[in-house]
Design a protein around this motif. Structure first.
Motif, short mmCIF file in Angstrom:
data_model
loop_
_atom_site.label_atom_id
_atom_site.label_comp_id
_atom_site.label_asym_id
_atom_site.label_seq_id
_atom_site.Cartn_x
_atom_site.Cartn_y
_atom_site.Cartn_z
N LEU A 1 2.19 -7.70 6.19
CA LEU A 1 0.94 -8.72 6.76
C LEU A 1 -0.17 -8.14 7.06
N TYR B 1 1.45 -12.23 -1.96
CA TYR B 1 2.32 -12.77 -0.75
C TYR B 1 1.88 -14.19 -0.48
N LEU C 1 -0.45 -14.96 0.91
CA LEU C 1 -0.82 -14.95 2.28
C LEU C 1 -2.46 -15.41 2.47
N ALA D 1 2.13 -17.35 5.08
CA ALA D 1 2.47 -16.41 3.96
C ALA D 1 3.88 -16.80 3.46
N TRP E 1 5.28 -14.43 12.44
CA TRP E 1 5.28 -15.10 11.33
C TRP E 1 6.80 -16.13 11.44
#
Length: 120
Positions: free
Chosen positions: A8, A45, A47, A61, A83
């Protein structure tokens, strides 16, 4: 899933600081001006993260929720996140900008791995 949590805010390939036209962002006001009303993205990802001026982090994500808190300490972006139930430990990171379109975060105050985000 654990791999993505580790990614991340860092990529698997370390990048030397100040490489590729990136310049350190040492001032909180400058950092906030770069992220204001923008989303930090890593497409690989799926993200997307918003770093909000009130100290919150909000995003997703791979379709899973990301939440967290951040502060600016001694010229570094310090954050902790979650997450979708997986904690992402507190870490202070060097922030570098490449123009107004990319930000690179390097963990452990610039001594660790890096992740480069596009600003949208």
């Amino acid at each position: 899933m654990l791999r993505l949590a580790a990614v991340l805010f860092m990529l698997s390939v370390p990048v030397p600081a100040a490489a590729n036209g990136f310049e350190p962002v040492k001032d909180k006001d400058r950092f906030l001006s770069l992220v204001k009303d923008r989303t930090l993205r890593i497409g690989l990802y799926d993200l997307s993260i918003s770093v909000l001026p009130d100290g919150r982090i909000d995003g997703t994500a791979l379709g899973w929720k990301i939440t967290g808190n951040w502060s600016w300490k001694d010229g570094y972006f310090c954050r902790e996140m979650d997450w979708s139930g997986t904690p992402i430990r507190y870490n202070c990171q060097l922030v570098e900008a490449q123009g107004a379109d990319r930000l690179r975060f390097t963990v452990d105050q610039g001594k660790g791995d890096s992740a480069t985000f596009r600003l949208r």
